[in-house]
Motif scaffolding. Structure first.
Motif, PDB file in Angstrom:
ATOM      1  N   VAL A   7      -0.525  -0.241   1.280  1.00 38.66           N
ATOM      2  CA  VAL A   7      -0.907  -1.083   2.410  1.00 38.66           C
ATOM      3  C   VAL A   7      -0.547  -0.358   3.701  1.00 38.66           C
ATOM      4  O   VAL A   7       0.586   0.119   3.867  1.00 38.66           O
ATOM      5  CB  VAL A   7      -0.193  -2.446   2.359  1.00 38.66           C
ATOM      6  N   TYR A   8      -1.522  -0.248   4.610  1.00 40.44           N
ATOM      7  CA  TYR A   8      -1.303   0.396   5.906  1.00 40.44           C
ATOM      8  C   TYR A   8      -1.421  -0.639   7.017  1.00 40.44           C
ATOM      9  O   TYR A   8      -2.361  -1.433   7.044  1.00 40.44           O
ATOM     10  CB  TYR A   8      -2.329   1.510   6.135  1.00 40.44           C
ATOM     11  N   ARG A   9      -0.473  -0.609   7.929  1.00 40.66           N
ATOM     12  CA  ARG A   9      -0.557  -1.441   9.122  1.00 40.66           C
ATOM     13  C   ARG A   9      -1.504  -0.809  10.123  1.00 40.66           C
ATOM     14  O   ARG A   9      -1.802   0.390  10.048  1.00 40.66           O
ATOM     15  CB  ARG A   9       0.828  -1.607   9.764  1.00 40.66           C
ATOM     16  N   LYS A  10      -1.991  -1.592  11.067  1.00 43.56           N
ATOM     17  CA  LYS A  10      -2.834  -1.067  12.139  1.00 43.56           C
ATOM     18  C   LYS A  10      -2.094   0.063  12.857  1.00 43.56           C
ATOM     19  O   LYS A  10      -0.905  -0.052  13.150  1.00 43.56           O
ATOM     20  CB  LYS A  10      -3.195  -2.179  13.121  1.00 43.56           C
ATOM     21  N   ASP A  11      -2.788   1.176  13.065  1.00 38.84           N
ATOM     22  CA  ASP A  11      -2.286   2.383  13.731  1.00 38.84           C
ATOM     23  C   ASP A  11      -1.376   3.237  12.848  1.00 38.84           C
ATOM     24  O   ASP A  11      -0.920   4.306  13.281  1.00 38.84           O
ATOM     25  CB  ASP A  11      -1.539   2.054  15.035  1.00 38.84           C
ATOM     26  N   GLU A  12      -1.122   2.821  11.609  1.00 40.53           N
ATOM     27  CA  GLU A  12      -0.306   3.653  10.712  1.00 40.53           C
ATOM     28  C   GLU A  12      -1.150   4.812  10.177  1.00 40.53           C
ATOM     29  O   GLU A  12      -2.340   4.671   9.916  1.00 40.53           O
ATOM     30  CB  GLU A  12       0.232   2.814   9.556  1.00 40.53           C
ATOM     31  N   GLN A  13      -0.504   5.968   9.986  1.00 39.86           N
ATOM     32  CA  GLN A  13      -1.217   7.178   9.604  1.00 39.86           C
ATOM     33  C   GLN A  13      -1.168   7.433   8.101  1.00 39.86           C
ATOM     34  O   GLN A  13      -0.132   7.240   7.459  1.00 39.86           O
ATOM     35  CB  GLN A  13      -0.633   8.378  10.339  1.00 39.86           C
ATOM     36  N   VAL A  14      -2.315   7.875   7.566  1.00 43.42           N
ATOM     37  CA  VAL A  14      -2.399   8.331   6.182  1.00 43.42           C
ATOM     38  C   VAL A  14      -2.041   9.800   6.109  1.00 43.42           C
ATOM     39  O   VAL A  14      -1.284  10.251   5.249  1.00 43.42           O
ATOM     40  CB  VAL A  14      -3.824   8.118   5.614  1.00 43.42           C
ATOM     41  N   GLU A  15      -2.606  10.584   7.016  1.00 41.23           N
ATOM     42  CA  GLU A  15      -2.334  12.016   7.136  1.00 41.23           C
ATOM     43  C   GLU A  15      -2.130  12.344   8.606  1.00 41.23           C
ATOM     44  O   GLU A  15      -2.683  11.678   9.488  1.00 41.23           O
ATOM     45  CB  GLU A  15      -3.503  12.850   6.597  1.00 41.23           C
ATOM     46  N   ARG A  16      -1.362  13.413   8.876  1.00 44.34           N
ATOM     47  CA  ARG A  16      -1.141  13.857  10.245  1.00 44.34           C
ATOM     48  C   ARG A  16      -1.642  15.300  10.387  1.00 44.34           C
ATOM     49  O   ARG A  16      -1.323  16.158   9.554  1.00 44.34           O
ATOM     50  CB  ARG A  16       0.334  13.785  10.609  1.00 44.34           C
ATOM     51  N   GLU A  17      -2.418  15.544  11.415  1.00 40.94           N
ATOM     52  CA  GLU A  17      -2.978  16.867  11.664  1.00 40.94           C
ATOM     53  C   GLU A  17      -1.876  17.928  11.691  1.00 40.94           C
ATOM     54  O   GLU A  17      -0.853  17.766  12.346  1.00 40.94           O
ATOM     55  CB  GLU A  17      -3.734  16.870  12.991  1.00 40.94           C
ATOM     56  N   GLY A  18      -2.102  19.017  10.935  1.00 40.38           N
ATOM     57  CA  GLY A  18      -1.160  20.126  10.902  1.00 40.38           C
ATOM     58  C   GLY A  18      -0.119  20.042   9.804  1.00 40.38           C
ATOM     59  O   GLY A  18       0.516  21.053   9.469  1.00 40.38           O
ATOM     60  N   ILE A  34      -5.528  10.903  10.129  1.00 43.15           N
ATOM     61  CA  ILE A  34      -6.260   9.747   9.611  1.00 43.15           C
ATOM     62  C   ILE A  34      -5.404   8.516   9.856  1.00 43.15           C
ATOM     63  O   ILE A  34      -4.260   8.458   9.407  1.00 43.15           O
ATOM     64  CB  ILE A  34      -6.580   9.901   8.119  1.00 43.15           C
ATOM     65  N   GLU A  35      -5.970   7.547  10.562  1.00 43.26           N
ATOM     66  CA  GLU A  35      -5.187   6.408  11.056  1.00 43.26           C
ATOM     67  C   GLU A  35      -5.909   5.093  10.790  1.00 43.26           C
ATOM     68  O   GLU A  35      -7.125   4.999  10.975  1.00 43.26           O
ATOM     69  CB  GLU A  35      -4.972   6.601  12.553  1.00 43.26           C
ATOM     70  N   ALA A  36      -5.170   4.091  10.357  1.00 42.57           N
ATOM     71  CA  ALA A  36      -5.752   2.769  10.101  1.00 42.57           C
ATOM     72  C   ALA A  36      -6.111   2.093  11.422  1.00 42.57           C
ATOM     73  O   ALA A  36      -5.290   2.034  12.338  1.00 42.57           O
ATOM     74  CB  ALA A  36      -4.787   1.907   9.318  1.00 42.57           C
ATOM     75  N   MET A  37      -7.341   1.591  11.517  1.00 41.93           N
ATOM     76  CA  MET A  37      -7.770   0.868  12.705  1.00 41.93           C
ATOM     77  C   MET A  37      -7.559  -0.631  12.553  1.00 41.93           C
ATOM     78  O   MET A  37      -7.592  -1.375  13.532  1.00 41.93           O
ATOM     79  CB  MET A  37      -9.246   1.153  12.993  1.00 41.93           C
ATOM     80  N   LEU A  38      -7.361  -1.055  11.309  1.00 40.76           N
ATOM     81  CA  LEU A  38      -7.102  -2.457  10.973  1.00 40.76           C
ATOM     82  C   LEU A  38      -6.048  -2.468   9.869  1.00 40.76           C
ATOM     83  O   LEU A  38      -5.812  -1.445   9.224  1.00 40.76           O
ATOM     84  CB  LEU A  38      -8.385  -3.129  10.440  1.00 40.76           C
ATOM     85  N   PRO A  39      -5.397  -3.595   9.600  1.00 38.46           N
ATOM     86  CA  PRO A  39      -4.576  -3.675   8.390  1.00 38.46           C
ATOM     87  C   PRO A  39      -5.447  -3.325   7.179  1.00 38.46           C
ATOM     88  O   PRO A  39      -6.526  -3.884   7.004  1.00 38.46           O
ATOM     89  CB  PRO A  39      -4.128  -5.140   8.366  1.00 38.46           C
ATOM     90  N   SER A  40      -4.976  -2.383   6.369  1.00 42.96           N
ATOM     91  CA  SER A  40      -5.845  -1.823   5.325  1.00 42.96           C
ATOM     92  C   SER A  40      -5.102  -1.642   4.008  1.00 42.96           C
ATOM     93  O   SER A  40      -3.879  -1.473   3.987  1.00 42.96           O
ATOM     94  CB  SER A  40      -6.395  -0.462   5.785  1.00 42.96           C
ATOM     95  N   ARG A  41      -5.882  -1.666   2.917  1.00 39.92           N
ATOM     96  CA  ARG A  41      -5.341  -1.432   1.580  1.00 39.92           C
ATOM     97  C   ARG A  41      -6.142  -0.323   0.916  1.00 39.92           C
ATOM     98  O   ARG A  41      -7.369  -0.323   0.965  1.00 39.92           O
ATOM     99  CB  ARG A  41      -5.401  -2.701   0.727  1.00 39.92           C
ATOM    100  N   VAL A  42      -5.429   0.622   0.283  1.00 40.32           N
ATOM    101  CA  VAL A  42      -6.073   1.783  -0.329  1.00 40.32           C
ATOM    102  C   VAL A  42      -5.520   2.010  -1.731  1.00 40.32           C
ATOM    103  O   VAL A  42      -4.306   1.977  -1.946  1.00 40.32           O
ATOM    104  CB  VAL A  42      -5.823   3.056   0.514  1.00 40.32           C
ATOM    105  N   PHE A  43      -6.419   2.245  -2.709  1.00 37.73           N
ATOM    106  CA  PHE A  43      -6.014   2.743  -4.019  1.00 37.73           C
ATOM    107  C   PHE A  43      -5.866   4.257  -3.869  1.00 37.73           C
ATOM    108  O   PHE A  43      -6.861   4.975  -3.754  1.00 37.73           O
ATOM    109  CB  PHE A  43      -7.058   2.411  -5.091  1.00 37.73           C
ATOM    110  N   GLN A  44      -4.630   4.743  -3.876  1.00 40.13           N
ATOM    111  CA  GLN A  44      -4.351   6.104  -3.445  1.00 40.13           C
ATOM    112  C   GLN A  44      -3.870   6.983  -4.597  1.00 40.13           C
ATOM    113  O   GLN A  44      -3.018   6.580  -5.384  1.00 40.13           O
ATOM    114  CB  GLN A  44      -3.279   6.048  -2.351  1.00 40.13           C
TER     115      GLN A  44
END
Length: 202
Positions: free
Chosen positions: A37-48, A102-112
């Protein structure tokens, strides 16, 4: 580096028409992955930083962001919606530095799943290796089409192409996010949208 944007069949009608059937990949993420579960503005990946994750978006929306070399201004290069895949592909396959944040624009759920899990899937048999080739070919086709659009299409035509490919996008994204993706100012996009509305009413 290519960003993975591959619609599931269910979401093709909602967000786009430029898709291939990747049900097997979706099933793998749902069965072998973990729900994150990702909150709004939380990052999945960070550049670099080393890219690690790939997943199927069960709910929400993500933006792909890079920074300008001279002004550090945010530039949006792509989106992943509910029913699509999210990840910096193929960087995640071998842990190379992510080319985008890569950043969540909304509260999001991902099968990762991890890149290592994905590589193990591809190594299973020739059918899975063919799936890897299909993904690569699809990404190359998408990247080429986007590159050509910037040379052969006006700002308005690029906006109309985006609406054609992703009809639901204007309902889910703010003006500045869409304008960044199209490489135009929010003011220009607002003018284009008003002009389209005016012409449709006349």
């Amino acid at each position: 580096m290519f960003i993975l944007y591959l619609c599931s069949q269910d979401m093709e009608q909602k967000f786009g028409i430029n898709s291939i059937d990747l049900q097997e990949l979706r099933d793998f993420c749902e069965q072998e992955g973990r729900m994150v579960v990702y909150r709004k503005d939380e990052q999945v990946e960070r550049e670099g930083e080393p890219s690690q994750w790939f997943g199927f978006v069960a709910e929400g929306c993500f933006k792909y962001v890079t920074r300008g070399l001279s002004d550090s201004r945010e530039h949006i290069t792509w989106f992943s919606f509910e029913g699509e895949f999210v990840g910096d592909y193929p960087s995640c396959l071998d842990g190379r530095p992510s080319q985008t944040t890569i950043e969540a624009m909304l509260p999001s759920r991902v099968f990762q799943v991890s890149g290592e899990q994905l590589m193990n899937l591809f190594r299973q048999n020739m059918e899975m290796m063919e799936l890897r080739a299909i993904i690569a070919e699809h990404l190359l086709s998408q990247a080429r089409a986007r590159y050509l659009d910037f040379h052969r299409a006006t700002a308005r035509e690029r906006y109309e192409l985006l609406l054609h490919r992703c009809p639901g996008i204007v309902e889910h994204l703010p003006l500045n996010a869409i304008s960044s993706f199209l490489c135009i100012t929010p003011q220009m996009l607002s003018k284009i949208r008003k002009d389209i509305t005016f012409r449709a009413q006349s």
